[in-house]
Design a protein around this motif. Structure first.
Motif, mmCIF file in Angstrom:
data_model
loop_
_atom_site.group_PDB
_atom_site.id
_atom_site.type_symbol
_atom_site.label_atom_id
_atom_site.label_comp_id
_atom_site.label_asym_id
_atom_site.label_seq_id
_atom_site.Cartn_x
_atom_site.Cartn_y
_atom_site.Cartn_z
ATOM 1 N N ARG A 1 -11.948 31.416 -19.021
ATOM 2 C CA ARG A 1 -11.072 30.155 -18.998
ATOM 3 C C ARG A 1 -11.831 29.431 -20.209
ATOM 4 N N ALA A 2 -13.342 29.266 -20.128
ATOM 5 C CA ALA A 2 -13.818 28.510 -21.118
ATOM 6 C C ALA A 2 -13.871 29.245 -22.625
ATOM 7 N N VAL A 3 -13.790 30.593 -22.664
ATOM 8 C CA VAL A 3 -13.670 31.091 -23.555
ATOM 9 C C VAL A 3 -15.134 31.421 -24.233
ATOM 10 N N GLU B 1 2.271 43.548 -23.917
ATOM 11 C CA GLU B 1 0.738 43.904 -24.296
ATOM 12 C C GLU B 1 0.135 42.762 -25.194
ATOM 13 N N ILE B 2 0.769 41.998 -25.914
ATOM 14 C CA ILE B 2 0.199 41.097 -26.775
ATOM 15 C C ILE B 2 0.615 39.673 -26.365
ATOM 16 N N SER B 3 -0.564 38.902 -26.593
ATOM 17 C CA SER B 3 -0.320 37.318 -26.225
ATOM 18 C C SER B 3 -0.659 36.878 -27.738
ATOM 19 N N HIS B 4 0.211 36.035 -28.220
ATOM 20 C CA HIS B 4 0.046 35.378 -29.393
ATOM 21 C C HIS B 4 -0.769 34.173 -29.506
ATOM 22 N N GLY B 5 -1.096 33.647 -28.471
ATOM 23 C CA GLY B 5 -1.881 32.320 -28.431
ATOM 24 C C GLY B 5 -0.893 31.276 -28.252
ATOM 25 N N ARG B 6 -1.544 30.093 -27.783
ATOM 26 C CA ARG B 6 -0.794 28.838 -27.441
ATOM 27 C C ARG B 6 -0.154 28.368 -28.863
ATOM 28 N N PRO B 7 0.889 28.081 -28.580
ATOM 29 C CA PRO B 7 1.516 27.356 -30.023
ATOM 30 C C PRO B 7 0.659 26.117 -30.458
ATOM 31 N N THR B 8 0.607 25.960 -31.624
ATOM 32 C CA THR B 8 -0.086 24.967 -32.365
ATOM 33 C C THR B 8 0.865 23.794 -32.377
ATOM 34 N N THR C 1 6.687 30.713 -26.370
ATOM 35 C CA THR C 1 6.918 30.643 -25.090
ATOM 36 C C THR C 1 6.147 31.323 -24.224
ATOM 37 N N PRO C 2 5.762 30.917 -23.016
ATOM 38 C CA PRO C 2 4.829 31.387 -22.244
ATOM 39 C C PRO C 2 5.554 32.852 -21.449
ATOM 40 N N ILE D 1 -4.894 33.418 -24.317
ATOM 41 C CA ILE D 1 -4.023 33.423 -23.002
ATOM 42 C C ILE D 1 -4.664 32.117 -22.337
ATOM 43 N N ALA D 2 -3.994 31.797 -21.300
ATOM 44 C CA ALA D 2 -4.233 30.435 -20.350
ATOM 45 C C ALA D 2 -4.397 30.722 -18.946
#
Length: 148
Positions: free
Chosen positions: A22-24, A138-145, A102-103, A65-66
């Motif tokens: 979670r803290a990366v 399979e792929i998460s693109h990350g949180r939107p900026t 979108t999550p 991810i989150a």
């Protein structure tokens, strides 16, 4: 120490790893694993060596991810009779993000093999195998900026 104490120590390992994902925090998590770590993952098929696992798997996933969490309440563990090796199987949950931001539920399961030098020493991961639940992208693109 009893079998229950060994199980609690494995749960503690996964709980700490959850915090670090979670803290990366790659550097701190890296120290929980043997330098000979071998991994199979959701991103890389086979990676050999702790630094290669960090670069080839963790760095590709954790920042994108989150809400990651090992579901230790249902962890299954087997500890060797000499209590120096263990294998644990545990489901995990997280949130992934489609390309449009979108999550989606990004859940799966992990199997980890551990060893320690003596029964008072901390566990160190030797092998990790992560897989996504069927039907999970399979792929998460990350949180939107956020844009101004």
């Amino acid at each position: 120490m009893s079998q229950e104490a060994d199980r609690r120590s494995l749960v503690a390992f996964f709980d700490r790893w959850t915090e670090l994902v979670r803290a990366v925090d790659f550097a701190t998590a890296r120290e929980m694993f043997d330098e000979r770590l071998v991994g199979f993952g959701t991103y890389a098929d086979l990676v050999i060596g702790r630094d290669t696992v960090v670069a080839g798997q963790w760095m590709q996933v954790w920042p994108k991810i989150a809400d990651f969490r090992f579901r230790t309440e249902v962890l299954h563990a087997d500890v060797s009779p000499d209590r120096l090796m263990a294998t644990a199987a545990v489901p995990w949950s997280s949130t992934g993000f489609h390309a449009d931001g979108t999550p989606f539920a990004r859940n799966g399961r992990a199997t980890v093999t551990f060893r320690r030098d003596d029964v008072e020493a901390p566990w160190r991961g030797l092998h990790t195998h992560f897989s996504l639940n069927r039907g999970t992208p399979e792929i998460s693109h990350g949180r939107p900026t956020m844009t101004a």
